[in-house]
Design an enzyme around this catalytic site. Structure first.
Site, PDB file in Angstrom:
ATOM      1  N   GLU A   1      -1.865  11.652   1.405  1.00 20.64           N
ATOM      2  CA  GLU A   1      -1.002  11.865   0.238  1.00 20.64           C
ATOM      3  C   GLU A   1      -1.359  13.099  -0.579  1.00 20.64           C
ATOM      4  O   GLU A   1      -0.491  13.861  -0.979  1.00 20.64           O
ATOM      5  CB  GLU A   1      -1.039  10.645  -0.694  1.00 20.64           C
ATOM      6  CG  GLU A   1      -0.034   9.559  -0.344  1.00 20.64           C
ATOM      7  CD  GLU A   1      -0.442   8.737   0.858  1.00 20.64           C
ATOM      8  OE1 GLU A   1      -1.569   8.934   1.357  1.00 20.64           O
ATOM      9  OE2 GLU A   1       0.346   7.886   1.292  1.00 20.64           O
TER      10      GLU A   1
ATOM     11  N   HIS B   1      -0.581  -3.190  -4.104  1.00 18.30           N
ATOM     12  CA  HIS B   1       0.710  -2.666  -3.675  1.00 18.30           C
ATOM     13  C   HIS B   1       1.835  -3.033  -4.624  1.00 18.30           C
ATOM     14  O   HIS B   1       2.998  -2.992  -4.241  1.00 18.30           O
ATOM     15  CB  HIS B   1       1.049  -3.214  -2.278  1.00 18.30           C
ATOM     16  CG  HIS B   1       0.233  -2.586  -1.188  1.00 18.30           C
ATOM     17  ND1 HIS B   1      -1.091  -2.869  -1.007  1.00 18.30           N
ATOM     18  CD2 HIS B   1       0.559  -1.685  -0.228  1.00 18.30           C
ATOM     19  CE1 HIS B   1      -1.562  -2.173   0.023  1.00 18.30           C
ATOM     20  NE2 HIS B   1      -0.580  -1.442   0.510  1.00 18.30           N
TER      21      HIS B   1
END
Lengths: 352, 399
Positions: A81, A150
């Site tokens: 990322e 998450h």
């Protein structure tokens, strides 16, 4: 005479731009069309992220795009990322219009330095020389059963920062219009979607289906008109408010539901206009309470002229102040539901 | 016999490790228009052949490189003084000692190549086109500064120069991204992406190199290795200090960063590699900074004064270059002295302006937050302060 009237009627129908629903559109397809249309319109637009190309997108948002546009414009990245968000930001500095997908916004924390320090601040630091026309997008907030790491809502974190624009669509219309606006925008835009909403279909007008349909960034929408209390929300929490409004309507309380659509700039004027009418405010979100988006809304309400329109304290309904648990019962009680909003509204309006 | 004379001339020059084999080619007015030199050998990683160690220097280029290096040296000295006078605030990272790096690299760049670096950026800012007054006035927060005083030392930009970046390592993937844009847009432009020995351990560097290699991005990852990451020597920070090999599958070159001609040659080689679609390259330029990490660091707690002196006396990039020019009659001592004078004057004038020019106005507090501001109301420090957004800058990516 009758014939003339008949033609007049047909003519009016033909040029009508009001909203008869002509189709159903899921949020997923809305996002997909937005990206497709903007890529077709502007060669500089390209999308990168994990699984966006050959897998058709982890959540199928980019389905069909790699097949249509190929390797140059739909690019699979490694699971890095910080690296790919930095590369996307550099590409925007260099004149392209990247769409950088985070598989979920939770993973953006690995890259947040680039969203904030490289993208958001550069225009100001460069005294207006280098603008960064990038879109960062992906699903935000809780999904179902994905547990603590998450499930975070990043609305508060990103809307905190000057130099960023932050949009948070609820409906298919929002999703399409806001993402298109974001892609066309010459500044960095964070688009906080919601995985649970991806599969939800909405009735949409012809206008929404057209290639130039834009929803302006920074403008809220009244999803439901009411007069007794204002419920403000963004993204999936709008659904929570609409659920609550339905239940409240059955007992004679008409709630006005404001869909913020954007978190930065935050259209407080619309909220204010609504509260002038209803005199009561509840902010609803799924993120955590402390320093959340609701904290901002409520603060603005009480530190300005809004204070004098309120007949009761403005209140927030939020996710519980806990990391998200896994077990279903626990999870269900971590996030606000329609019944929780109903409970709060009754309390504020002093209704049994 | 002729070559013996040449070699004895060579020996007079203070060159610690450089071999010097000048070869006269054409003489005019007692001055040569061209001379050739040998550089230190380059070390190669995953490359069959490297840059040429035999380089030719024209008189014109010689005078330009000399002037540029002197300009940077003086400009940085002036910045240091302004900082001590407290007219420059915050961070100020000086490039003194590293001049051969940016001057040598710029010499091989084409007009459309891009550069991005970290915060030791004043030398680069000058080489990319901002005059010393623009740099110094930016440091003193004047509206005549290259960023009108909005950026300061670490955030200077000009066309094709993407700063000036304050977060260590951030520029590494950003530079790969600029390279992607250059390639996507169909040019053969490359992006020189600089970082220090400290930043060479950043994870995002390896993420960027991985993608650059996979996608064949035209990016040159350049480690300006000055031996120290702030107060930490390379041996204490890096398990491997062979920075030119750290790209693993990315080919790399080790370069003597105190030799402007070696830097120029290596950069030419690297640009050629990247511009012909072979993917990225790593370059390690070994250099030295005379001052501390920044103006807050005296730079002597982690290294000896002897070490600093030794570099000044035996490896200074400007002194070494000057001696090359004189020994090969590319320039006269007079000429170089004139250039020194000229440079001194330019910097003096720049300092005057940096002190006297108008400071940026308060109305610019809320200028250029966004290129396309949606709500032009900007909250000030209290609920009762509403300021107005202004748009002043040209926004290069707004079309």
């Amino acid at each position: 005479m009758m014939l003339k009237n008949a033609f007049k009627y047909v003519g009016l129908r033909g040029i009508s731009t009001s909203r008869p629903a002509s189709a159903q559109l899921t949020v997923r397809d809305a996002l997909n069309s937005a990206i497709d249309e903007e890529m077709e319109r502007d060669e500089r637009v390209f999308i990168l992220g994990e699984e966006v190309a050959q897998y058709d997108g982890a959540y199928k948002i980019s389905r069909g795009l790699w097949k249509k546009y190929g390797d140059k414009r739909v690019i699979d990245t490694p699971i890095t990322e910080m690296g790919f968000a930095g590369i996307a930001t550099g590409a925007a500095m260099g004149g392209l219009r990247p769409i950088c997908e985070f598989m979920t916004w939770n993973f953006s924390m690995q890259a947040i330095d680039h969203v904030i320090n490289s993208a958001a601040k550069t225009f100001y630091m460069s005294a207006g020389l280098v603008n960064v026309p990038i879109v960062f997008r992906g699903p935000n907030g809780a999904a179902a059963g994905v547990a603590a790491q998450h499930s975070q809502c990043f609305g508060a974190w990103y809307s905190h920062c000057p130099g960023l624009k932050v949009v948070a669509p609820y409906s298919a219309e929002d999703a399409k219009g806001l993402l298109k606006a974001a892609i066309r925008d010459p500044d960095p835009v964070v688009c906080l979607e919601n995985e649970i909403m991806y599969g939800t279909a909405f009735d949409v007008s012809d206008e929404v289906l057209s290639k130039d349909f834009i929803v302006p960034i920074g403008k809220a929408k009244i999803e439901r008109v009411g007069k007794h209390i204002t419920l403000v929300a963004f993204s999936r929490a709008v659904a929570t408010c609409l659920d609550a409004a339905k239940e409240l309507s059955a007992i004679g309380i008409e709630a006005e539901v404001v869909n913020l659509r954007s978190l930065r700039p935050l259209d407080f004027d619309t909220v204010m206009e609504s509260v002038k009418k209803t005199n009561h405010l509840v902010s609803v979100e799924h993120g955590w309470p402390q320093s959340g988006v609701g904290a901002e809304i409520v603060s603005r309400m009480v530190e300005g002229p809004g204070f004098y329109y309120l007949d009761a304290p403005p209140v927030r309904v939020t996710g519980a102040d806990i990391p998200m648990p896994y077990a279903k019962t626990l999870e269900d009680n971590s996030l606000p539901q329609g019944k929780d909003v109903v409970r709060v509204v009754k309390k504020i309006l002093n209704v049994q | 016999m002729f070559s013996v004379t040449l070699r004895s001339l060579g020996r007079q020059v203070h060159q610690q490790n450089k071999s010097l084999a000048p070869l006269f080619t054409y003489s005019k007015n007692g001055l040569n228009t061209e001379a050739s030199f040998d550089t230190k050998p380059f070390k190669l990683h995953k490359l069959e052949e490297g840059p040429s160690t035999s380089v030719t220097l024209s008189r014109q280029d010689a005078l330009k490189y000399y002037k540029d290096m002197q300009m940077i040296r003086r400009m940085e000295t002036a910045a240091g003084n302004l900082y001590k006078e407290k007219i420059i605030r915050g961070f100020c990272h000086l490039y003194s000692g590293q001049e051969a790096c940016c001057v040598g690299m710029r010499a091989s760049m084409r007009s459309y190549d891009a550069v991005i670096t970290a915060y030791r950026a004043h030398g680069w800012t000058y080489m990319m086109g901002v005059d010393p007054a623009g740099v110094l006035s930016e440091l003193t927060g004047r509206s005549t500064g290259c960023q009108r005083g909005k950026g300061g030392s670490m955030h200077m930009y000009i066309k094709n120069f993407y700063g000036g970046n304050g977060i260590v390592g951030a520029q590494q993937p950003l530079g790969a991204g600029v390279a992607l844009a250059l390639k996507y847009q169909g040019t053969d432009g490359v992006c020189l992406t600089l970082y220090g020995d400290g930043a060479a351990n950043q994870g995002q560097l390896y993420e960027a190199m991985n993608i650059a290699q996979l996608w064949k991005l035209p990016v040159i990852f350049i480690c300006e290795n000055n031996g120290y990451g702030m107060g930490t020597s390379v041996d204490r920070a890096s398990a491997s200090t062979n920075y030119y090999t750290r790209g693993d599958y990315v080919p790399g070159i080790w370069v003597d960063g105190m030799d402007v001609l070696a830097v120029r040659e290596a950069t030419r080689f690297a640009i050629d590699h990247c511009a012909t679609g072979k993917g990225p390259m790593v370059m390690e330029v070994v250099t030295y900074r005379y001052s501390g990490h920044s103006m807050s660091d005296p730079g002597t707690s982690y290294r000896s004064r002897d070490e600093i002196q030794e570099v000044r006396q035996t490896r200074d990039p400007i002194t070494g270059f000057r001696e090359r020019l004189l020994s090969t009659s590319l320039a006269t001592a007079e000429e170089l002295k004139d250039i020194d004078q000229e440079v001194r004057q330019v910097i003096e004038d720049a300092v005057k302006r940096a002190k006297a020019d108008k400071e940026i106005g308060l109305e610019e507090l809320t200028a250029d937050i966004s290129c396309n501001p949606i709500d032009t109301r900007v909250r000030g420090v209290t609920a009762f302060d509403t300021l107005t957004h202004r748009r002043l800058g040209p926004a290069v990516n707004n079309h």
